[in-house]
Design an enzyme around this catalytic site. Structure first.
Site, PDB file in Angstrom:
ATOM      1  N   ARG A  18       0.823  -1.145  -0.026  1.00  0.00           N
ATOM      2  CA  ARG A  18       0.069   0.016  -0.012  1.00  0.00           C
ATOM      3  C   ARG A  18       0.972   1.105   0.143  1.00  0.00           C
ATOM      4  O   ARG A  18       2.048   1.121   0.573  1.00  0.00           O
ATOM      5  CB  ARG A  18      -0.826   0.042   1.254  1.00  0.00           C
ATOM      6  CG  ARG A  18      -2.070  -1.026   1.117  1.00  0.00           C
ATOM      7  CD  ARG A  18      -3.070  -0.470   0.271  1.00  0.00           C
ATOM      8  NE  ARG A  18      -4.207  -1.430   0.406  1.00  0.00           N
ATOM      9  CZ  ARG A  18      -4.549  -2.349  -0.363  1.00  0.00           C
ATOM     10  NH1 ARG A  18      -3.917  -2.610  -1.562  1.00  0.00           N
ATOM     11  NH2 ARG A  18      -5.803  -3.120  -0.260  1.00  0.00           N
TER      12      ARG A  18
ATOM     13  N   GLU B 297      -3.387   7.762  -3.967  1.00  0.00           N
ATOM     14  CA  GLU B 297      -3.879   7.287  -5.268  1.00  0.00           C
ATOM     15  C   GLU B 297      -5.092   8.036  -5.822  1.00  0.00           C
ATOM     16  O   GLU B 297      -6.038   8.108  -4.938  1.00  0.00           O
ATOM     17  CB  GLU B 297      -3.846   5.751  -5.526  1.00  0.00           C
ATOM     18  CG  GLU B 297      -2.881   5.063  -5.388  1.00  0.00           C
ATOM     19  CD  GLU B 297      -2.845   3.754  -4.917  1.00  0.00           C
ATOM     20  OE1 GLU B 297      -4.081   2.955  -5.396  1.00  0.00           O
ATOM     21  OE2 GLU B 297      -1.893   3.241  -4.553  1.00  0.00           O
TER      22      GLU B 297
ATOM     23  N   HIS C 249      -1.401   0.755  -9.735  1.00  0.00           N
ATOM     24  CA  HIS C 249      -2.094  -0.170  -8.770  1.00  0.00           C
ATOM     25  C   HIS C 249      -2.895  -1.378  -9.657  1.00  0.00           C
ATOM     26  O   HIS C 249      -3.895  -1.392  -9.573  1.00  0.00           O
ATOM     27  CB  HIS C 249      -3.103   0.461  -7.747  1.00  0.00           C
ATOM     28  CG  HIS C 249      -3.493  -0.482  -6.610  1.00  0.00           C
ATOM     29  ND1 HIS C 249      -3.753   0.321  -5.571  1.00  0.00           N
ATOM     30  CD2 HIS C 249      -3.668  -1.790  -6.589  1.00  0.00           C
ATOM     31  CE1 HIS C 249      -4.318  -0.657  -4.495  1.00  0.00           C
ATOM     32  NE2 HIS C 249      -3.996  -1.820  -5.147  1.00  0.00           N
TER      33      HIS C 249
HETATM   34  C1  8YV Z   1      -7.122  -4.304  -5.763  1.00  0.00           C
HETATM   35  C2  8YV Z   1      -5.808  -4.503  -3.795  1.00  0.00           C
HETATM   36  O1  8YV Z   1      -6.579  -3.369  -6.694  1.00  0.00           O
HETATM   37  O2  8YV Z   1      -6.338  -6.856  -2.997  1.00  0.00           O
HETATM   38  C3  8YV Z   1      -6.290  -5.759  -2.800  1.00  0.00           C
HETATM   39  O3  8YV Z   1      -5.786  -5.341  -1.685  1.00  0.00           O
HETATM   40  O4  8YV Z   1      -5.136  -3.676  -3.645  1.00  0.00           O
HETATM   41  C4  8YV Z   1      -6.252  -4.988  -5.367  1.00  0.00           C
HETATM   42  O5  8YV Z   1      -6.515  -6.292  -5.471  1.00  0.00           O
HETATM   43  C5  8YV Z   1      -8.461  -3.457  -5.864  1.00  0.00           C
HETATM   44  O6  8YV Z   1      -8.970  -3.846  -4.447  1.00  0.00           O
HETATM   45  C6  8YV Z   1      -9.377  -3.825  -7.007  1.00  0.00           C
HETATM   46  O7  8YV Z   1     -10.429  -2.883  -7.026  1.00  0.00           O
END
Ligand code: 8YV
Length: 309
Positions: A228, A257, A275
């Protein structure tokens, strides 16, 4: 009804609409009013890495029973409040592990072997003017991993195939693993060539990559972040890269972001992705099925597939 705060996958939306009354919050002009109007019927939220369920949203939804997140990271969900109120929380572990680990290795190769820069070199016609400069070898470099959970282990497995010695930092040493453990991130950074962030974002891991860690990684070290954005003190990272105190960085995530510090745009030793760690057709549809599977299990009073709370 199921509330979705932001768009995340058209397949997921379609499948949710087949089964539930799906409320798409991003399509309404007055979100606060919309939530008030529907608070008596919203029993579920489908969130993701960018929009989850904070204390304010939870307080506005007295009938909320479950937050099913389209992500493995659930740092955008107020877990404490959910626990207190008996609201269930699910995520999408395992199904995205391979993709995120693949991307970590891809970013590492892209930074060390300057893949993006050399692609730009060919496209701009510069090849005709002379040979491309030499880059840095990946095979055999020491890879340090922060967080040896599912994703961290998958990164280690891949890096081992490149004959890389593996070292790691995590809250507790994992004696069953043969990798070298460092009890501090600074020590890990000082003793590896490539440092990969692969842990969940929590109060303890926020800014786990700070000035001291960056300086320990040093002018030949490379930082890879597939965790993150807030794992990294971003202004510190930017100044280290601009000043040449850090060798390079491969980033899939950022503190705010989709804002990315523009100082990074001019640096060739940096590879910037939007991302996309889990962003393959295959994985996103499996994640969507898991989100729906958890909601269906909940409403049928069956055990949740991947519960967090
Ligand atoms: C996605 C993510 O980018 O799983 C996670 O923690 O950061 C990602 O898989 C996101 O949630 C898709 O919308």
């Amino acid at each position: 009804a199921v509330l979705m705060p932001i768009p995340m996958s058209s397949y997921l939306e379609q499948e949710l609409e087949k089964r539930f009354n799906l409320l798409k919050l991003w399509t309404v002009p007055n979100k606060t009013q919309f939530i008030k109007d529907h608070s008596a019927s919203i029993r579920a939220i489908v969130g993701n890495a960018s929009a989850g369920a904070d204390a304010e949203l939870i307080a506005a939804l007295p009938k909320l029973e479950i937050v099913s997140s389209f992500s493995v990271g659930i740092d955008k969900v107020d877990l404490k409040t959910c626990k207190e109120k008996g609201i269930r929380v699910t995520n999408t572990p395992d199904v995205l592990t391979d993709d995120v680990a693949d991307l970590a290795i891809g970013l590492t190769l892209a930074v060390l072997r300057r893949l993006c820069e050399s692609d730009r070199y060919v496209r701009s016609g510069q090849w005709k003017e002379g040979d491309y400069k030499l880059t840095t070898k990946f095979t055999g470099k020491t890879v340090g991993i922060i967080g040896l959970g599912r994703i961290g282990k998958a990164v280690a497995k891949r890096a081992e195939a490149f004959s890389c010695p593996i070292a790691y930092f995590s809250r507790t040493e994992k004696p069953d693993l043969k990798f070298k453990y460092y009890p501090s991130v600074v020590e890990l950074a000082a003793n590896c060539d490539v440092l990969v962030v692969a842990c969940p974002l929590t109060e303890e891991t926020r800014h786990i990559i700070n000035r001291e860690v960056i300086n320990a990684l040093g002018p030949k070290g490379v930082l890879i972040n597939v965790g993150r954005g807030p794992h990294v003190d971003e202004p510190e990272l930017v100044s280290a890269l601009v000043e040449g105190r850090l060798g390079g960085a491969g980033l899939d995530v950022y503190e705010k972001e989709p804002e990315v510090p523009e100082e990074l745009f001019a640096l060739e030793n940096v590879v910037l992705l939007p991302h996309v760690g889990s962003g393959t057709v295959e994985t996103r549809s499996t994640m969507a099925d898991l989100v729906i599977g958890n909601l269906e299990a909940h409403f049928l009073k069956k055990p949740l597939l991947t519960p967090v709370v």
